[in-house]
Design an enzyme around this catalytic site. Structure first.
Site, PDB file in Angstrom:
ATOM      1  N   ASP A 178      -6.960  -1.611  -4.351  1.00 57.32           N
ATOM      2  CA  ASP A 178      -7.996  -0.930  -2.621  1.00 57.32           C
ATOM      3  C   ASP A 178      -8.725  -0.024  -3.360  1.00 57.32           C
ATOM      4  O   ASP A 178     -10.446  -0.606  -3.071  1.00 57.32           O
ATOM      5  CB  ASP A 178      -7.653  -1.060  -1.480  1.00 57.32           C
ATOM      6  CG  ASP A 178      -6.406  -1.198  -0.601  1.00 57.32           C
ATOM      7  OD1 ASP A 178      -6.090  -2.751  -1.491  1.00 57.32           O
ATOM      8  OD2 ASP A 178      -5.438  -1.216  -0.552  1.00 57.32           O
ATOM      9  N   ASP A 218       0.866  -0.700   0.118  1.00 59.12           N
ATOM     10  CA  ASP A 218       0.415   0.097  -0.454  1.00 59.12           C
ATOM     11  C   ASP A 218       1.042   1.700   0.098  1.00 59.12           C
ATOM     12  O   ASP A 218       1.844   0.918   0.359  1.00 59.12           O
ATOM     13  CB  ASP A 218      -0.941  -0.151   1.212  1.00 59.12           C
ATOM     14  CG  ASP A 218      -2.333  -0.807   1.203  1.00 59.12           C
ATOM     15  OD1 ASP A 218      -2.623  -1.755  -0.250  1.00 59.12           O
ATOM     16  OD2 ASP A 218      -2.275  -1.244   2.512  1.00 59.12           O
TER      17      ASP A 218
END
Length: 161
Positions: free
Chosen positions: A136, A118
């Site tokens: 995401d 991420d």
């Protein structure tokens, strides 16, 4: 464009954008070396390795946990793929394609690195959002599309005669 083709296109575009961004930031730009990278007052690129699921829940520190999450992602991908193949409209198919592309992208990370990479951090003043990636974001937009399809789009159609 037929619903399945639209969903498949969303899946492929999501997966390519997700993996290309991760590969570039990890191996070309070398974000771990330049971490954090401010893109403005509200966006920073930073390295976070997520060993859990959404929002870092259920962190897995073992190989068993890692592969269990890969197995869940694989089973979910098959089920969502069947649903996408049967989708009656483009909104539903594209929404499922976004979710599938994101799930596959994050599963690839789990297999390759043991965790999901991420890197986007949104913030303003004292407010801070979770660090996330393109996969995401695609999953979130896909879920919004599913909700829209279930509760709004179907009500806008004229009743069958």
């Amino acid at each position: 464009m037929k619903p399945f083709a639209a969903g498949l296109l969303a899946l492929v575009l999501t997966l390519v954008a997700d993996q290309a961004s991760k590969l570039y930031l990890l191996f070309v730009y070398d974000l771990p070396l330049h971490d954090p990278l401010s893109l403005g007052p509200f966006v920073t690129l930073t390295v976070v390795w997520n060993r859990g699921i959404s929002y870092g829940l259920f962190q897995q520190g073992t190989e068993f946990g890692r592969w269990a999450l890969v197995a869940v992602a694989t089973i979910s991908t098959v089920a969502l793929g069947i649903w996408m193949a049967r989708a009656a409209n483009r909104l539903l198919a594209v929404s499922l394609g976004l979710i599938l592309g994101g799930a596959i992208g994050n599963a690839i990370d789990r297999v390759a690195y043991g965790a999901v990479f991420d890197f986007v951090h949104l913030h303003a003043g004292e407010w801070s959002w979770y660090v996330f990636n393109i996969a995401d974001a695609a999953i979130v937009f896909g879920v919004i599309g599913l909700i829209w399809d279930a509760f709004v789009a179907n009500r806008q159609q004229p009743p069958a005669a």
